[in-house]
Motif scaffolding. Structure first.
Motif, PDB file in Angstrom:
ATOM      1  N   ARG B 107      28.208 -25.362  26.494  1.00 48.23           N
ATOM      2  CA  ARG B 107      29.125 -26.339  27.087  1.00 48.23           C
ATOM      3  C   ARG B 107      30.429 -25.692  27.519  1.00 48.23           C
ATOM      4  N   LEU B 108      30.967 -24.821  26.671  1.00 48.91           N
ATOM      5  CA  LEU B 108      32.240 -24.180  27.006  1.00 48.91           C
ATOM      6  C   LEU B 108      32.103 -23.377  28.304  1.00 48.91           C
ATOM      7  N   PHE B 109      31.038 -22.613  28.415  1.00 44.65           N
ATOM      8  CA  PHE B 109      30.867 -21.819  29.640  1.00 44.65           C
ATOM      9  C   PHE B 109      30.587 -22.702  30.853  1.00 44.65           C
ATOM     10  N   ALA B 110      29.771 -23.722  30.676  1.00 44.56           N
ATOM     11  CA  ALA B 110      29.484 -24.603  31.811  1.00 44.56           C
ATOM     12  C   ALA B 110      30.786 -25.222  32.314  1.00 44.56           C
ATOM     13  N   SER B 111      31.605 -25.620  31.377  1.00 45.45           N
ATOM     14  CA  SER B 111      32.845 -26.279  31.758  1.00 45.45           C
ATOM     15  C   SER B 111      33.805 -25.294  32.425  1.00 45.45           C
ATOM     16  N   LEU B 112      33.899 -24.091  31.871  1.00 46.75           N
ATOM     17  CA  LEU B 112      34.751 -23.074  32.507  1.00 46.75           C
ATOM     18  C   LEU B 112      34.263 -22.792  33.931  1.00 46.75           C
ATOM     19  N   ASP B 113      32.959 -22.772  34.110  1.00 48.99           N
ATOM     20  CA  ASP B 113      32.430 -22.525  35.456  1.00 48.99           C
ATOM     21  C   ASP B 113      32.717 -23.701  36.390  1.00 48.99           C
ATOM     22  N   HIS B 114      32.581 -24.925  35.869  1.00 45.60           N
ATOM     23  CA  HIS B 114      32.907 -26.090  36.702  1.00 45.60           C
ATOM     24  C   HIS B 114      34.380 -26.073  37.097  1.00 45.60           C
ATOM     25  N   LEU B 115      35.239 -25.929  36.121  1.00 47.34           N
ATOM     26  CA  LEU B 115      36.661 -26.134  36.443  1.00 47.34           C
ATOM     27  C   LEU B 115      37.235 -24.985  37.246  1.00 47.34           C
ATOM     28  N   SER B 116      36.590 -23.811  37.178  1.00 51.54           N
ATOM     29  CA  SER B 116      37.069 -22.677  37.979  1.00 51.54           C
ATOM     30  C   SER B 116      36.301 -22.572  39.295  1.00 51.54           C
ATOM     31  N   ARG B 117      35.396 -23.513  39.547  1.00 50.80           N
ATOM     32  CA  ARG B 117      34.566 -23.509  40.750  1.00 50.80           C
ATOM     33  C   ARG B 117      33.752 -22.219  40.886  1.00 50.80           C
ATOM     34  N   GLY B 118      33.153 -21.801  39.742  1.00 50.53           N
ATOM     35  CA  GLY B 118      32.200 -20.702  39.820  1.00 50.53           C
ATOM     36  C   GLY B 118      32.761 -19.333  39.515  1.00 50.53           C
ATOM     37  N   ARG B 119      33.644 -19.245  38.545  1.00 50.16           N
ATOM     38  CA  ARG B 119      34.237 -17.941  38.279  1.00 50.16           C
ATOM     39  C   ARG B 119      33.993 -17.430  36.857  1.00 50.16           C
ATOM     40  N   ALA B 120      33.109 -18.091  36.111  1.00 50.36           N
ATOM     41  CA  ALA B 120      32.924 -17.716  34.703  1.00 50.36           C
ATOM     42  C   ALA B 120      31.966 -16.553  34.525  1.00 50.36           C
ATOM     43  N   GLY B 121      32.306 -15.673  33.595  1.00 46.20           N
ATOM     44  CA  GLY B 121      31.423 -14.592  33.153  1.00 46.20           C
ATOM     45  C   GLY B 121      31.417 -14.563  31.638  1.00 46.20           C
ATOM     46  N   TRP B 122      30.294 -14.150  31.078  1.00 43.60           N
ATOM     47  CA  TRP B 122      30.153 -14.110  29.618  1.00 43.60           C
ATOM     48  C   TRP B 122      29.923 -12.681  29.175  1.00 43.60           C
ATOM     49  N   ASN B 123      30.869 -12.115  28.445  1.00 50.10           N
ATOM     50  CA  ASN B 123      30.641 -10.842  27.768  1.00 50.10           C
ATOM     51  C   ASN B 123      29.907 -11.133  26.467  1.00 50.10           C
ATOM     52  N   ILE B 124      28.628 -10.858  26.471  1.00 49.60           N
ATOM     53  CA  ILE B 124      27.734 -11.216  25.366  1.00 49.60           C
ATOM     54  C   ILE B 124      27.850 -10.170  24.268  1.00 49.60           C
ATOM     55  N   VAL B 125      28.356 -10.543  23.114  1.00 48.64           N
ATOM     56  CA  VAL B 125      28.410  -9.586  22.001  1.00 48.64           C
ATOM     57  C   VAL B 125      27.760 -10.204  20.764  1.00 48.64           C
ATOM     58  N   THR B 126      27.331  -9.314  19.882  1.00 50.81           N
ATOM     59  CA  THR B 126      26.783  -9.778  18.602  1.00 50.81           C
ATOM     60  C   THR B 126      27.868  -9.726  17.527  1.00 50.81           C
ATOM     61  N   THR B 127      29.078  -9.399  17.925  1.00 51.28           N
ATOM     62  CA  THR B 127      30.287  -9.282  17.108  1.00 51.28           C
ATOM     63  C   THR B 127      30.326  -7.965  16.344  1.00 51.28           C
ATOM     64  N   GLY B 128      31.391  -7.230  16.633  1.00 52.19           N
ATOM     65  CA  GLY B 128      31.572  -5.945  15.974  1.00 52.19           C
ATOM     66  C   GLY B 128      32.120  -6.062  14.566  1.00 52.19           C
ATOM     67  N   ALA B 129      33.062  -6.982  14.357  1.00 52.42           N
ATOM     68  CA  ALA B 129      33.805  -7.027  13.090  1.00 52.42           C
ATOM     69  C   ALA B 129      32.971  -7.666  11.980  1.00 52.42           C
ATOM     70  N   PRO B 130      32.561  -6.887  10.990  1.00 51.73           N
ATOM     71  CA  PRO B 130      31.677  -7.441   9.949  1.00 51.73           C
ATOM     72  C   PRO B 130      32.343  -8.533   9.119  1.00 51.73           C
ATOM     73  N   GLN B 131      33.672  -8.512   9.018  1.00 51.40           N
ATOM     74  CA  GLN B 131      34.330  -9.522   8.181  1.00 51.40           C
ATOM     75  C   GLN B 131      34.203 -10.927   8.762  1.00 51.40           C
ATOM     76  N   ALA B 132      33.768 -11.043  10.018  1.00 51.75           N
ATOM     77  CA  ALA B 132      33.551 -12.374  10.601  1.00 51.75           C
ATOM     78  C   ALA B 132      32.567 -13.183   9.759  1.00 51.75           C
ATOM     79  N   ALA B 133      31.581 -12.500   9.190  1.00 50.59           N
ATOM     80  CA  ALA B 133      30.547 -13.186   8.407  1.00 50.59           C
ATOM     81  C   ALA B 133      31.168 -14.131   7.370  1.00 50.59           C
ATOM     82  N   LEU B 134      32.246 -13.671   6.752  1.00 49.60           N
ATOM     83  CA  LEU B 134      32.857 -14.432   5.651  1.00 49.60           C
ATOM     84  C   LEU B 134      33.552 -15.695   6.134  1.00 49.60           C
ATOM     85  N   ASN B 135      33.763 -15.802   7.431  1.00 48.43           N
ATOM     86  CA  ASN B 135      34.346 -17.032   7.985  1.00 48.43           C
ATOM     87  C   ASN B 135      33.282 -18.040   8.400  1.00 48.43           C
ATOM     88  N   PHE B 136      32.021 -17.661   8.210  1.00 45.65           N
ATOM     89  CA  PHE B 136      30.927 -18.515   8.674  1.00 45.65           C
ATOM     90  C   PHE B 136      29.867 -18.724   7.591  1.00 45.65           C
TER      91      PHE B 136
END
Ligand SMILES: Cc1cc2nc3c(=O)[nH]c(=O)nc-3n(C[C@H](O)[C@H](O)[C@H](O)COP(=O)(O)O)c2cc1C
Ligand SMILES: Cc1cc2nc3c(=O)[nH]c(=O)nc-3n(C[C@H](O)[C@H](O)[C@H](O)COP(=O)(O)O)c2cc1C
Lengths: 440, 440
Positions: B107-136
């Motif tokens: 939804r976030l990307f679709a909306s960014l693409d709608h409101l920017s009239r087609g300018r969205a790109g997604w840098n797809i990552v699996t997340t580098g920072a291991p400490q992220a796990a503890l926030n989820f």
């Protein structure tokens, strides 16, 4: 004590709040996804010194998009684009405690508050649409009590995340090289039945400290939640009496929890049909109702009341005895609002459908600008409202009528501000900025 | 075939890419959370006809925020606010397949693409920072292979969500009352090892159909993923040889999967230090390096290489034999880049720290505008790059130097556009708009 002041939000809905608004000649369906349309609307609401604009939300597609503009505008992206072209108006995003990750949601709100310089509000919902569950790996929507259980824990977690950087933790001293005072940044180390989150948040504390907490559930659990946490409550009532009961109940609950009841604003929804004469209003209202589609409305009735009716039954009475009043649905306050309409007004099925078409159970006020202002004043002064969530039947025209014709009357009567006196949504609502719970 | 054209993104980073940039007099730490600062930067990048601006991201606080501006700007809100003040430049948000819910992210990307009239790109990552796990709610970061396994499934799910409304599903015919053609809106009914999502998305298909798929992992798994899905690849290389190897490898893999290798753009990072003479550049570079803080850099070294060193060791050699090369970390391509620097240049610890301070392992090009342009041209023409992710050491000054002094040279040499010819990020990158997989 300073004079009590009315609060007004604009509830934005693609196409307008009347279910057939998108079909009316006053609407331009080609602009329904055009961000400039909504930016422009927000600018007009800001020119009318509204407290905020409000976006509803839910992470699922409604069943009845065949007949009505029931897709969703994602609130964070949309409100960020609106923040960029406004300076004062509050920006209230609905977000779900059931279908969000608290760390991700805390970041979105923190960022909206930073980039708008303190204008973010959160309409906290547990999500009404049960089909959302299927988009999140679940087989069914968690039951009402469990949703509220998670909601309380969720609120605790995100509040701690927003507090996790104390206000002065960001130092950024070029001389000493101290960027952030890590003694003032706190892990939250939350471990509860639903959530486990270490923190801290990865952004400094925001202008408002936390977004304004808004709540829109009116069930027993919902009221208890609102009384404890909410700073503004959206609600739907059809009669002054019901509005007064709800208002008194909520303020009493808040006071019972040691809170200042004046810091819990009650904001019922109103959908104003405005015309210069009563005949003109009636004609306008009829115009909208003639554009409704029974297929849609009957589906809605099924979803809201569990009643399966056919087009043949449109001009007969509502079969009250077929409505199941127990179970999950029975918890819903909107359900009760509709039952009351049926009992009080004994409408035909079509009549009920037209009643609901206006704003899905919210109160429709049809009248001249004076009459609409009178109704607003009555509720405001008779203990039913601290302000209103304005739900124009059609957009943008329905809002312009309100802004141009009703707002000046409210101002002339000294009920509504003529200029903003503060810059944040907390300022507009008369709410203090909370300290971080981690501050010494 | 049309002339090959260079692609340039601006990689935005609070304070600038050099770790001490925020301390430099060219930086204004008071504006580090000021959205207008970033909007202004985006406007300048658009004036320089850059393809896009890029925001990195990770859902956790870095350990070393004490010394450097390592908090995070949430990309969706920030880029939406930037979309509102720009018209052409692409908007590339990093988002994690490990720590996002696919429905919410779609939804976030679709909306960014709608409101920017087609300018969205997604840098797809699996997340580098291991400490992220503890926030989820997790006790540990899922291992590399599992992260990529989920990433593939995640990509499949969100792609289906973006395709779930066919292009002409939104009808909005006021006359007939058909808002959406529900025969052209599709449940995706995904059930896989990691995700279960029914769909459809709750928004019409977007201007670009899908955001541009960008990828930034360079491990074996990362390359395989990029070769299959990515339309642009961000990468870090220090030498032309390494850049050429990566470029050839990736294009070959893509071709092997039946893809057109020209539709997989390889965009290494460069951090340009620019001055009118070599002496001026050296002085500028030294100024930055003198502002670095060994406490910070030593922590970074520990995180990147597992090496625990003290301030006493700063002027000695890097103890290469103490670096653990196996295990999880060994999978990281950035790790390999740094090992190569050590082996090739045999720096002191301080020397290595200064090397890394520039852009965390990305290539620093220090030189006059001509020299920087030469390097860019060489990589572009010698099979190492289709363009670059420009990472100015300091912002905004470091970008202005590039835009004002290097871009005109690139244009004069016929390497870079002088005006946008299209309106979407896909247009800028020369990528076709994908059809919905559900279209008949
Ligand atoms: C003005 C208003 C707006 C609402 N907006 C939403 C919404 O955007 N999304 C949602 O899931 N529920 C929304 N609700 C519904 C309540 O959140 C719903 O009642 C809740 O999911 C269940 O709470 P309850 O049983 O306590 O009433 C709204 C209610 C009101 C009065
Ligand atoms: C230019 C560039 C930008 C990157 N940005 C991010 C980022 O924002 N967030 C992140 O988690 N990883 C980022 N990465 C790192 C890769 O995504 C990282 O390598 C990945 O998490 C592990 O993949 P790998 O082992 O295949 O390299 C970036 C890499 C490059 C080259």
């Amino acid at each position: 004590m300073s004079r009590r002041e009315l609060h007004l939000n604009l509830f934005v809905y693609p196409g307008g709040h009347h279910e057939a608004a998108w079909r009316h000649h006053g609407s331009d369906p080609a602009r329904i996804l055009d961000v400039e349309f909504y930016q422009d609307l927000a600018r007009r609401a800001e020119a009318a010194t509204f407290d905020g604009i409000f976006f509803a939300d839910g992470p699922a597609l409604a069943d009845n998009v065949r007949y009505a503009s029931r897709f969703r505008l994602e609130p964070f992206t949309w409100l960020s684009a609106i923040a960029a072209v406004t300076r004062r108006i509050g920006l209230i995003a609905t977000a779900s405690t059931t279908y969000s990750e608290p760390y991700n949601l805390a970041r979105l709100f923190a960022s909206l508050d930073h980039l708008s310089r303190g204008r973010a509000g959160w309409n906290i919902v547990t999500t009404g649409a049960p089909q959302a569950a299927l988009n999140f790996g679940l087989d069914a929507h968690p039951v009402h009590a469990e949703r509220y259980d998670r909601a309380r824990e969720f609120l605790d977690v995100v509040t701690k995340l927003w507090d996790s950087w104390e206000d002065d933790a960001l130092v950024a001293d070029q001389e000493t090289g101290l960027f952030a005072d890590t003694d003032r940044i706190h892990a939250i180390d939350h471990e509860g039945p639903h959530l486990k989150v270490r923190g801290p948040l990865n952004t400094p504390r925001t202008p408002q400290g936390r977004p304004v907490y808004v709540q829109a559930g009116s069930s027993e659990d919902g009221r208890a939640f609102a009384a404890r946490y909410a700073e503004a409550v959206f609600t739907a009532h059809q009669t002054l009496g019901n509005g007064q009961d709800f208002y008194a109940d909520l303020k009493k609950r808040a006071a019972g929890l040691g809170r200042d009841p004046e810091k819990v604003l009650v904001l019922p929804g109103i959908s104003p049909f405005i015309g210069s004469t009563e005949a003109e209003v009636r004609a306008l209202h009829d115009e909208y109702n003639e554009l409704t589609q029974p297929e849609y409305s009957l589906q809605l009735l099924h979803r809201m009341l569990g009643l399966r009716l056919t087009a043949e039954q449109l001009d007969g009475p509502v079969p009250r005895e077929l409505i199941e009043t127990g179970g999950e649905r029975g918890n819903g306050s909107r359900f009760q609002v509709i039952l009351d309409i049926i009992d009080r007004e004994q409408p035909t099925v079509r009549g009920l459908l037209h009643r609901l078409a206006g704003a899905r159970g919210h109160r429709v006020i049809a009248g001249t600008p004076e009459q609409v202002a009178d109704q607003i004043q009555e509720w405001f002064e008779q203990g039913a409202a601290d302000g209103f969530n304005v739900m124009p039947p059609g957009l943008p025209g329905g809002f312009d009528l309100f802004a141009d014709q009703v707002v000046p009357i409210l101002r002339a009567r000294g009920l509504f501000r003529t200029a903003y006196t503060g810059t944040t949504l907390r300022d507009h609502y008369g709410l203090a900025r909370p300290d971080s719970q981690y501050a010494a």
